[in-house]
Enzyme design. Structure first.
Site, short mmCIF file in Angstrom:
data_model
loop_
_atom_site.label_atom_id
_atom_site.label_comp_id
_atom_site.label_asym_id
_atom_site.label_seq_id
_atom_site.Cartn_x
_atom_site.Cartn_y
_atom_site.Cartn_z
N GLN A 1 54.44 88.32 -35.49
CA GLN A 1 52.99 88.53 -35.38
C GLN A 1 52.32 88.59 -36.75
O GLN A 1 51.23 88.06 -36.93
CB GLN A 1 52.73 89.81 -34.59
CG GLN A 1 51.25 90.06 -34.33
CD GLN A 1 50.98 91.31 -33.52
OE1 GLN A 1 51.83 91.76 -32.75
NE2 GLN A 1 49.80 91.88 -33.68
N CYS B 1 59.03 86.07 -30.18
CA CYS B 1 59.54 86.79 -31.33
C CYS B 1 60.79 86.08 -31.84
O CYS B 1 61.74 85.84 -31.09
CB CYS B 1 59.85 88.21 -30.89
SG CYS B 1 61.23 88.98 -31.74
N GLU B 2 60.76 85.71 -33.13
CA GLU B 2 61.87 84.91 -33.64
C GLU B 2 63.13 85.74 -33.88
O GLU B 2 64.20 85.19 -34.12
CB GLU B 2 61.46 84.19 -34.93
CG GLU B 2 61.22 85.07 -36.12
CD GLU B 2 60.73 84.26 -37.32
OE1 GLU B 2 60.23 83.15 -37.13
OE2 GLU B 2 60.87 84.77 -38.45
N HIS C 1 55.00 93.51 -27.35
CA HIS C 1 56.27 92.83 -27.66
C HIS C 1 57.32 93.24 -26.64
O HIS C 1 57.68 94.41 -26.56
CB HIS C 1 56.73 93.22 -29.08
CG HIS C 1 55.84 92.65 -30.15
ND1 HIS C 1 56.28 91.67 -31.01
CD2 HIS C 1 54.56 92.90 -30.46
CE1 HIS C 1 55.29 91.35 -31.83
NE2 HIS C 1 54.23 92.08 -31.53
ZN ZN Z 1 61.69 91.07 -31.52
#
Ligand code: ZN
Length: 209
Positions: A139, A98-99, A167
């Protein structure tokens, strides 16, 4: 100069895999991780942490390897084939970062397409998933990038992509909902315009689940 002279300065990465980016700077990651350890109040010189910056640098090199791959190149080799029914590859496992938090999200990708005279090796679809997953990512964007990529490289009549992922940034911080699952989808071509194609795709996703 012979290529052997470069062997020490260019470790691991194969020729043609840079994707126009500079190589991963392991020393810089190590220095940054040491800084983070200091910043959280740890002692980076205690025994258990001594090699942590080095390990994290190698891990990041692995987790972000997709930045140095060209996903279009992965699907570059296609075969002409008369088959014109739906091709579906389910349960392609992926791990991404997750960026927003640099925490992992991971799950499964399902990719379907309707060929237009050309098919691609099934393992190539899995490699394309990896190339897009192994980079700072969200995503929603990954789902669309995957659909656009398959549509374009195969000149397909239509593409359907569904991603299901957990996540860790939802699980271990913030709202802390470890069991939540995020589903995203992207439809292109006839998957977008033809309801029966889309329904067939959705029905196939349910079978054997
Ligand atoms: Zn995140």
């Amino acid at each position: 100069m012979s290529s052997a002279a470069h062997t020490n300065s260019v470790p691991r990465r194969k020729k043609g895999e840079s994707n126009g980016r500079p190589p991963v700077d392991l020393a810089r990651i190590q220095a940054a991780v040491r800084e983070i350890l200091l910043a959280i109040g740890e002692d980076p010189d205690r025994e258990g942490l001594l090699e942590t910056p080095q390990r994290v640098a190698r891990m990041y090199e692995e987790l972000f390897a997709g930045l140095h791959k060209n996903p279009a190149g992965v699907l570059g080799k296609t075969f002409s084939e008369k088959y014109d029914e739906m091709v579906l590859v389910k349960n392609i496992g992926f791990e991404s970062m997750c960026e927003h938090h640099l925490l992992p999200f991971f799950g499964k990708a399902h990719i379907a397409y309707l060929p237009n005279g050309r098919i691609v090796g099934l393992s190539k679809l899995a490699r394309a998933v990896d190339a897009l997953a192994r980079r700072p990512q969200v995503q929603e964007r990954m789902t669309q990038e995957l659909a656009d990529l398959v549509m374009r490289e195969l000149n397909a009549r239509g593409v359907g992509v569904v991603l299901e992922a957990s996540h860790t940034c939802m699980a271990i911080r913030g709202v802390r909902k470890p069991d939540s699952l995020c589903t995203t989808s992207a439809m292109r071509g006839v998957f977008q315009t033809n309801l029966s194609t889309r329904s067939e795709f959705m029905a196939l996703l349910q079978t054997g689940k």
